[in-house]
Write a protein that holds these residues in place. Structure first.
Motif, PDB file in Angstrom:
ATOM      1  N   SER A   1       0.817  -1.223   0.000  1.00 42.22           N
ATOM      2  CA  SER A   1       0.000   0.000   0.000  1.00 42.22           C
ATOM      3  C   SER A   1       0.847   1.269   0.000  1.00 42.22           C
ATOM      4  O   SER A   1       0.305   2.369   0.038  1.00 42.22           O
ATOM      5  CB  SER A   1      -0.917   0.008   1.231  1.00 42.22           C
ATOM      6  N   GLN A   2       2.186   1.126  -0.042  1.00 42.21           N
ATOM      7  CA  GLN A   2       3.051   2.296  -0.083  1.00 42.21           C
ATOM      8  C   GLN A   2       2.934   3.011  -1.423  1.00 42.21           C
ATOM      9  O   GLN A   2       2.753   2.377  -2.476  1.00 42.21           O
ATOM     10  CB  GLN A   2       4.510   1.897   0.151  1.00 42.21           C
ATOM     11  N   GLN A   3       3.097   4.324  -1.396  1.00 44.62           N
ATOM     12  CA  GLN A   3       3.018   5.143  -2.599  1.00 44.62           C
ATOM     13  C   GLN A   3       4.419   5.630  -2.957  1.00 44.62           C
ATOM     14  O   GLN A   3       5.089   6.274  -2.143  1.00 44.62           O
ATOM     15  CB  GLN A   3       2.086   6.335  -2.368  1.00 44.62           C
ATOM     16  N   GLU A   4       4.855   5.304  -4.164  1.00 46.51           N
ATOM     17  CA  GLU A   4       6.198   5.683  -4.596  1.00 46.51           C
ATOM     18  C   GLU A   4       6.335   7.200  -4.643  1.00 46.51           C
ATOM     19  O   GLU A   4       5.442   7.909  -5.100  1.00 46.51           O
ATOM     20  CB  GLU A   4       6.500   5.088  -5.975  1.00 46.51           C
ATOM     21  N   GLY A   5       7.480   7.675  -4.153  1.00 50.91           N
ATOM     22  CA  GLY A   5       7.732   9.107  -4.123  1.00 50.91           C
ATOM     23  C   GLY A   5       7.197   9.783  -2.877  1.00 50.91           C
ATOM     24  O   GLY A   5       7.582  10.915  -2.572  1.00 50.91           O
ATOM     25  N   ILE A   6       6.326   9.081  -2.135  1.00 51.68           N
ATOM     26  CA  ILE A   6       5.773   9.639  -0.892  1.00 51.68           C
ATOM     27  C   ILE A   6       6.250   8.812   0.301  1.00 51.68           C
ATOM     28  O   ILE A   6       6.859   9.339   1.231  1.00 51.68           O
ATOM     29  CB  ILE A   6       4.230   9.675  -0.936  1.00 51.68           C
ATOM     30  N   ASP A   7       5.954   7.526   0.265  1.00 47.38           N
ATOM     31  CA  ASP A   7       6.346   6.630   1.356  1.00 47.38           C
ATOM     32  C   ASP A   7       7.740   6.036   1.152  1.00 47.38           C
ATOM     33  O   ASP A   7       8.319   5.493   2.092  1.00 47.38           O
ATOM     34  CB  ASP A   7       5.333   5.483   1.494  1.00 47.38           C
ATOM     35  N   TYR A   8       8.250   6.087  -0.048  1.00 47.73           N
ATOM     36  CA  TYR A   8       9.588   5.552  -0.296  1.00 47.73           C
ATOM     37  C   TYR A   8      10.130   6.141  -1.591  1.00 47.73           C
ATOM     38  O   TYR A   8       9.392   6.621  -2.441  1.00 47.73           O
ATOM     39  CB  TYR A   8       9.563   4.023  -0.387  1.00 47.73           C
ATOM     40  N   THR A   9      11.459   6.116  -1.703  1.00 51.92           N
ATOM     41  CA  THR A   9      12.114   6.568  -2.932  1.00 51.92           C
ATOM     42  C   THR A   9      12.978   5.425  -3.461  1.00 51.92           C
ATOM     43  O   THR A   9      12.532   4.632  -4.270  1.00 51.92           O
ATOM     44  CB  THR A   9      12.969   7.823  -2.667  1.00 51.92           C
ATOM     45  N   GLU A  10      14.210   5.303  -2.970  1.00 52.43           N
ATOM     46  CA  GLU A  10      15.099   4.235  -3.421  1.00 52.43           C
ATOM     47  C   GLU A  10      14.846   2.959  -2.627  1.00 52.43           C
ATOM     48  O   GLU A  10      14.659   2.992  -1.417  1.00 52.43           O
ATOM     49  CB  GLU A  10      16.559   4.657  -3.270  1.00 52.43           C
ATOM     50  N   THR A  11      14.843   1.830  -3.326  1.00 48.66           N
ATOM     51  CA  THR A  11      14.556   0.555  -2.672  1.00 48.66           C
ATOM     52  C   THR A  11      15.635  -0.487  -2.894  1.00 48.66           C
ATOM     53  O   THR A  11      15.652  -1.510  -2.215  1.00 48.66           O
ATOM     54  CB  THR A  11      13.224  -0.029  -3.193  1.00 48.66           C
ATOM     55  N   PHE A  12      16.527  -0.256  -3.854  1.00 51.21           N
ATOM     56  CA  PHE A  12      17.483  -1.310  -4.214  1.00 51.21           C
ATOM     57  C   PHE A  12      18.458  -1.595  -3.078  1.00 51.21           C
ATOM     58  O   PHE A  12      18.956  -0.689  -2.426  1.00 51.21           O
ATOM     59  CB  PHE A  12      18.284  -0.913  -5.457  1.00 51.21           C
ATOM     60  N   ALA A  13      18.714  -2.870  -2.830  1.00 52.62           N
ATOM     61  CA  ALA A  13      19.745  -3.296  -1.881  1.00 52.62           C
ATOM     62  C   ALA A  13      20.340  -4.598  -2.395  1.00 52.62           C
ATOM     63  O   ALA A  13      19.609  -5.502  -2.828  1.00 52.62           O
ATOM     64  CB  ALA A  13      19.162  -3.502  -0.489  1.00 52.62           C
ATOM     65  N   PRO A  14      21.662  -4.728  -2.412  1.00 52.55           N
ATOM     66  CA  PRO A  14      22.283  -5.940  -2.947  1.00 52.55           C
ATOM     67  C   PRO A  14      22.125  -7.126  -2.007  1.00 52.55           C
ATOM     68  O   PRO A  14      22.174  -6.968  -0.790  1.00 52.55           O
ATOM     69  CB  PRO A  14      23.767  -5.546  -3.069  1.00 52.55           C
ATOM     70  N   VAL A  15      21.889  -8.289  -2.580  1.00 50.42           N
ATOM     71  CA  VAL A  15      21.829  -9.540  -1.820  1.00 50.42           C
ATOM     72  C   VAL A  15      22.809 -10.509  -2.447  1.00 50.42           C
ATOM     73  O   VAL A  15      22.882 -10.631  -3.672  1.00 50.42           O
ATOM     74  CB  VAL A  15      20.401 -10.141  -1.839  1.00 50.42           C
ATOM     75  N   ALA A  16      23.585 -11.174  -1.613  1.00 51.78           N
ATOM     76  CA  ALA A  16      24.604 -12.087  -2.123  1.00 51.78           C
ATOM     77  C   ALA A  16      23.973 -13.210  -2.941  1.00 51.78           C
ATOM     78  O   ALA A  16      22.985 -13.821  -2.519  1.00 51.78           O
ATOM     79  CB  ALA A  16      25.401 -12.673  -0.957  1.00 51.78           C
ATOM     80  N   ARG A  17      24.522 -13.457  -4.138  1.00 55.28           N
ATOM     81  CA  ARG A  17      24.075 -14.583  -4.944  1.00 55.28           C
ATOM     82  C   ARG A  17      24.695 -15.865  -4.402  1.00 55.28           C
ATOM     83  O   ARG A  17      25.729 -15.847  -3.721  1.00 55.28           O
ATOM     84  CB  ARG A  17      24.497 -14.379  -6.406  1.00 55.28           C
ATOM     85  N   LEU A  18      24.044 -16.989  -4.686  1.00 54.42           N
ATOM     86  CA  LEU A  18      24.582 -18.264  -4.219  1.00 54.42           C
ATOM     87  C   LEU A  18      25.967 -18.522  -4.792  1.00 54.42           C
ATOM     88  O   LEU A  18      26.831 -19.106  -4.139  1.00 54.42           O
ATOM     89  CB  LEU A  18      23.628 -19.404  -4.600  1.00 54.42           C
ATOM     90  N   GLU A  19      26.205 -18.068  -6.052  1.00 53.92           N
ATOM     91  CA  GLU A  19      27.535 -18.229  -6.632  1.00 53.92           C
ATOM     92  C   GLU A  19      28.578 -17.445  -5.835  1.00 53.92           C
ATOM     93  O   GLU A  19      29.707 -17.895  -5.659  1.00 53.92           O
ATOM     94  CB  GLU A  19      27.552 -17.752  -8.090  1.00 53.92           C
ATOM     95  N   ALA A  20      28.184 -16.259  -5.324  1.00 55.24           N
ATOM     96  CA  ALA A  20      29.110 -15.459  -4.540  1.00 55.24           C
ATOM     97  C   ALA A  20      29.443 -16.144  -3.221  1.00 55.24           C
ATOM     98  O   ALA A  20      30.584 -16.070  -2.740  1.00 55.24           O
ATOM     99  CB  ALA A  20      28.508 -14.072  -4.275  1.00 55.24           C
ATOM    100  N   ILE A  21      28.460 -16.831  -2.639  1.00 49.86           N
ATOM    101  CA  ILE A  21      28.709 -17.553  -1.398  1.00 49.86           C
ATOM    102  C   ILE A  21      29.637 -18.733  -1.638  1.00 49.86           C
ATOM    103  O   ILE A  21      30.564 -18.996  -0.869  1.00 49.86           O
ATOM    104  CB  ILE A  21      27.371 -18.021  -0.787  1.00 49.86           C
ATOM    105  N   ARG A  22      29.430 -19.442  -2.761  1.00 49.91           N
ATOM    106  CA  ARG A  22      30.340 -20.550  -3.081  1.00 49.91           C
ATOM    107  C   ARG A  22      31.740 -20.028  -3.370  1.00 49.91           C
ATOM    108  O   ARG A  22      32.737 -20.670  -3.037  1.00 49.91           O
ATOM    109  CB  ARG A  22      29.786 -21.338  -4.272  1.00 49.91           C
ATOM    110  N   LEU A  23      31.833 -18.848  -4.007  1.00 50.96           N
ATOM    111  CA  LEU A  23      33.128 -18.245  -4.276  1.00 50.96           C
ATOM    112  C   LEU A  23      33.830 -17.896  -2.964  1.00 50.96           C
ATOM    113  O   LEU A  23      35.044 -18.093  -2.824  1.00 50.96           O
ATOM    114  CB  LEU A  23      32.945 -16.987  -5.130  1.00 50.96           C
ATOM    115  N   LEU A  24      33.080 -17.390  -1.998  1.00 53.21           N
ATOM    116  CA  LEU A  24      33.646 -17.093  -0.685  1.00 53.21           C
ATOM    117  C   LEU A  24      34.144 -18.359  -0.014  1.00 53.21           C
ATOM    118  O   LEU A  24      35.229 -18.380   0.587  1.00 53.21           O
ATOM    119  CB  LEU A  24      32.592 -16.404   0.190  1.00 53.21           C
ATOM    120  N   LEU A  25      33.374 -19.444  -0.092  1.00 58.28           N
ATOM    121  CA  LEU A  25      33.806 -20.717   0.491  1.00 58.28           C
ATOM    122  C   LEU A  25      35.108 -21.193  -0.141  1.00 58.28           C
ATOM    123  O   LEU A  25      36.012 -21.680   0.536  1.00 58.28           O
ATOM    124  CB  LEU A  25      32.709 -21.782   0.313  1.00 58.28           C
ATOM    125  N   SER A  26      35.205 -21.041  -1.466  1.00 63.94           N
ATOM    126  CA  SER A  26      36.415 -21.448  -2.170  1.00 63.94           C
ATOM    127  C   SER A  26      37.605 -20.608  -1.727  1.00 63.94           C
ATOM    128  O   SER A  26      38.690 -21.129  -1.454  1.00 63.94           O
ATOM    129  CB  SER A  26      36.203 -21.307  -3.689  1.00 63.94           C
TER     130      SER A  26
END
Length: 528
Positions: free
Chosen positions: A152-177
Motif C-alpha cells: 500500500s506504499q506510494q512511490e515518491g511519498i512513502d519511499y524513494t530508493e529501494t534497491f539493496a544488494p543480496v549475495a548470490r549463491l555463486e558469490a557464497i560458493r566463491l567465498l567458500l572457495s
C-alpha cells in the motif's frame, strides 16, 4: 511473565467479542529515584484472565534472557504456527513471542505513537508467525514478526530508493572457495530484527499492531523512525547501516564472515554486537538451507537435510533410488493421455527443485591455490523434440573448485550445431565475466580466461570479426563474445567431447558417462 504482563497492561485483543470500552490501567509510575522500583497494577480483559498470566504479575520487568532458567519458561514453545492473530492470542508461547518483538521495537526506538494525521497514507501492519527449526528439524523457537503491508506504499511519498544488494549463491560458493584456499575458518551471525536498525528518512505512518492497540489512544498511529519488515525501502535502509569489514557475505539478516586472523573475527563480532543486538552462532555450519562442513582437508557442502524434508513433504521418501536424474532414452513430450495434475502440488515441487538445483550439486572444495578462472560450454542441438530448440549447458571453475553451473533451453531456434554451441558459449561467458569482477574484490585478476568448447565451427565464429552470411541471422546480443576475444579477456579453446564437463547439463546420460563427469566436477555423495 512480566514482559507479557507489561504488554497486556497497555494493549488489548482485537477479538470482536472483547472489544469494549473497559479501560486498562497504565502502570503506576513513581518518579522518585530513591524509592523501590514501581510495581504494576492491572485490570485484566476477559480474553486474558489473571490465572493465565505467566510469572508474578507484580514483579519488576525482566528480559526474556533473565527468565530463561525460570520454571515458568520451561517448555514454553508452541509446535503449531497460527494462521491468524486471534489464534496466537490464545497461546501463551506466541503471546510471549509477540511481546518480545514489540520489546525489540522499544529497544531500537523504532516508532512514536502520534495522533492520526489527515491526508497521509497510513500503512497497515500484520503479524507473521514462524517456527524456527534447528539442523535436526526440531522447533527451538517461536518467532512472531510484525510486518508492514508495503503493497500500500506510494512511490515518491512513502519511499524513494529501494534497491539493496543480496549475495548470490555463486558469490557464497566463491567465498567458500576463497576461504578454504587461504585456510580461513568462516563464522556466521544472525541479526535480531535486522530491519529495525535501518533509519528511514521518508514520513511514514503505520497502524498499531493487531491485538496490541493502545487502549487510551486506539485511533493513534505510529510514526516510524526506523524501518519495518515489509516496507519497500527496508532492505536498503538496513544495508546502509553495515560496515564493509573483513570478508563478509550478507543475505538480509544472515551474515557470514571470516579472516586469516582470528582476533579480527573477534573484533568484528564485538563491533557488530555493540552496534546491533545480535547473536554469534559459532562456526558456519548451516546457511540458507545448505549444510557446510569445514575441515582441514576441505569444505564439504551438501543439502541432505533439505532433500530428506523435500522427499517427506511430497511423500517420495519410500521411492526407488535412481543412479542418474534421467534415463538416457527418456523422451520428454506433451501427452493428452495422462490425467490432470494438482497445479498447487506441481508448482510446489518445481519451486523446491529449483532451489535444490541452485545449490547443488554437492561440492567438495579441494584445497588448491590455483585461481585460474575457466569455463566449459556445450549444447544439445534441437534437443527439444516439440519446438526444436537447443539446450545450453555450462559450468565455471575457479581453479579446481566448481563455482556455478546452468542448464537452460535456448530462447531462439538454432539453425545449426555451430549456432547452438555459439549461443551456449556466449551464455557461459556472461557468467565468467561476472565471476571475473567478483574475484577482483578478492584482489584476484583474471586475463585470457579459458573457455572450453567442443565445436570448432563455433570457435572460429567467435574469433572471426567479419559477420559473414552464415552469422547474419544470429542475434546481435550473442556476438559480444567476439569483442572480448579480440581484447584478450577470453580465450576460447577446443576440448574433445570426452572431456567436455558441461555435457552433463545438456542431456540425459548413461550411468557410466554421468559418473565419469560427476567425478571431474568434484561431486561426491555423503557416503564417499
Amino acid at each position: 511473565m512480566s514482559e507479557l504482563v507489561e504488554g497486556l497492561s497497555r494493549f488489548q485483543s482485537t477479538d470482536p467479542e472483547h472489544q469494549s470500552n473497559e479501560a486498562v490501567a497504565e502502570p503506576a509510575v513513581d518518579e522518585s529515584e530513591d524509592d523501590e522500583p514501581p510495581r504494576n497494577t492491572f485490570k485484566y480483559k476477559s480474553s486474558h484472565p489473571e490465572e493465565l498470566i505467566l510469572g508474578n504479575k507484580d514483579s519488576p520487568r525482566k528480559t526474556r534472557s533473565q527468565l530463561r532458567n525460570e520454571e515458568s519458561l520451561v517448555g514454553l514453545i508452541s509446535m503449531m504456527e497460527p494462521s491468524k492473530v486471534d489464534e496466537a492470542l490464545q497461546d501463551d508461547a506466541w503471546i510471549v513471542a509477540m511481546q518480545e518483538e514489540l520489546n525489540q521495537f522499544q529497544r531500537n526506538d523504532v516508532w512514536t505513537l502520534v495522533s492520526k494525521p489527515s491526508h497521509k497514507n497510513i500503512i497497515g501492519t500484520k503479524w507473521v508467525f514462524r517456527n524456527k527449526l534447528n539442523e535436526q528439524g526440531e522447533v527451538v523457537r517461536n518467532k512472531a514478526r510484525l510486518v508492514a503491508q508495503g503493497y500500500s506504499q506510494q512511490e515518491g511519498i512513502d519511499y524513494t530508493e529501494t534497491f539493496a544488494p543480496v549475495a548470490r549463491l555463486e558469490a557464497i560458493r566463491l567465498l567458500l572457495s576463497y576461504a578454504v584456499n587461504h585456510g580461513i575458518t568462516l563464522y556466521q551471525m544472525d541479526v535480531k530484527s535486522a530491519f529495525l536498525n535501518g533509519f528511514i528518512y521518508e514520513e511514514v505512518y503505520v497502524k498499531q499492531p493487531p491485538g496490541f492497540e493502545d487502549i487510551s489512544n486506539p485511533e493513534h498511529v505510529y510514526k516510524l523512525k526506523k524501518s519495518l519488515y515489509g516496507l519497500k525501502q527496508a532492505p536498503r535502509a538496513w544495508y546502509d547501516r553495515l560496515k564493509d569489514i573483513l570478508i563478509i557475505q550478507i543475505y538480509v539478516d544472515d551474515i557470514i564472515f571470516g579472516s586469516t586472523n582470528a582476533s579480527l573475527c573477534k573484533n568484528f563480532s564485538k563491533i557488530m554486537q555493540d552496534e546491533f543486538e545480535m547473536s554469534i552462532m559459532g562456526e558456519l555450519k548451516f546457511f540458507l538451507g545448505i549444510q557446510i562442513n569445514q575441515k582441514k582437508e576441505g569444505t564439504y557442502v551438501h543439502q541432505s537435510k533439505y532433500t530428506k524434508e523435500l522427499l517427506k513433504k511430497f511423500n517420495l521418501d519410500d521411492c526407488k533410488i535412481m543412479n542418474t536424474p534421467m534415463h538416457s532414452t527418456t523422451n520428454m513430450s506433451k501427452t493428452e493421455d495422462e490425467g490432470k495434475v494438482d497445479q498447487k502440488v506441481y508448482r510446489g515441487m518445481i519451486g523446491s527443485l529449483l532451489y535444490l538445483t541452485a545449490s547443488r550439486p554437492d561440492i567438495l572444495f579441494s584445497k588448491s591455490n590455483d585461481y585460474v578462472l575457466n569455463g566449459f560450454c556445450d549444447a544439445d542441438y534441437a534437443g527439444d523434440k516439440i519446438e526444436r530448440k537447443s539446450t545450453s549447458g555450462n559450468c565455471q571453475f575457479v581453479g579446481e573448485n566448481l563455482i556455478s553451473w546452468a542448464s537452460k533451453r535456448q530462447t531462439t531456434i538454432a539453425l545449426s550445431t555451430a549456432e547452438a554451441e555459439y549461443i551456449s558459449a556466449a551464455k557461459c561467458y556472461t557468467q565468467l565475466l561476472w565471476l571475473k569482477y567478483q574475484l577482483e574484490d578478492y584482489q584476484v585478476s583474471s586475463h585470457n580466461i579459458p573457455l572450453y568448447c567442443d565445436n570448432t565451427a563455433a570457435i572460429h565464429l567467435s574469433k572471426n570479426p567479419i559477420l559473414h552470411s552464415r552469422a547474419k541471422h544470429i542475434e546481435i546480443k550473442h556476438h559480444f563474445i567476439r569483442d572480448y576475444v579480440q581484447r584478450g579477456i577470453i580465450d576460447i579453446k577446443f576440448v574433445d567431447t570426452e572431456n567436455q564437463w558441461a555435457d552433463i547439463f545438456t542431456k540425459a546420460l548413461p550411468v557410466e558417462r554421468f559418473d565419469f563427469i560427476k567425478k571431474h566436477l568434484n561431486m561426491f555423495s555423503i557416503s564417499e
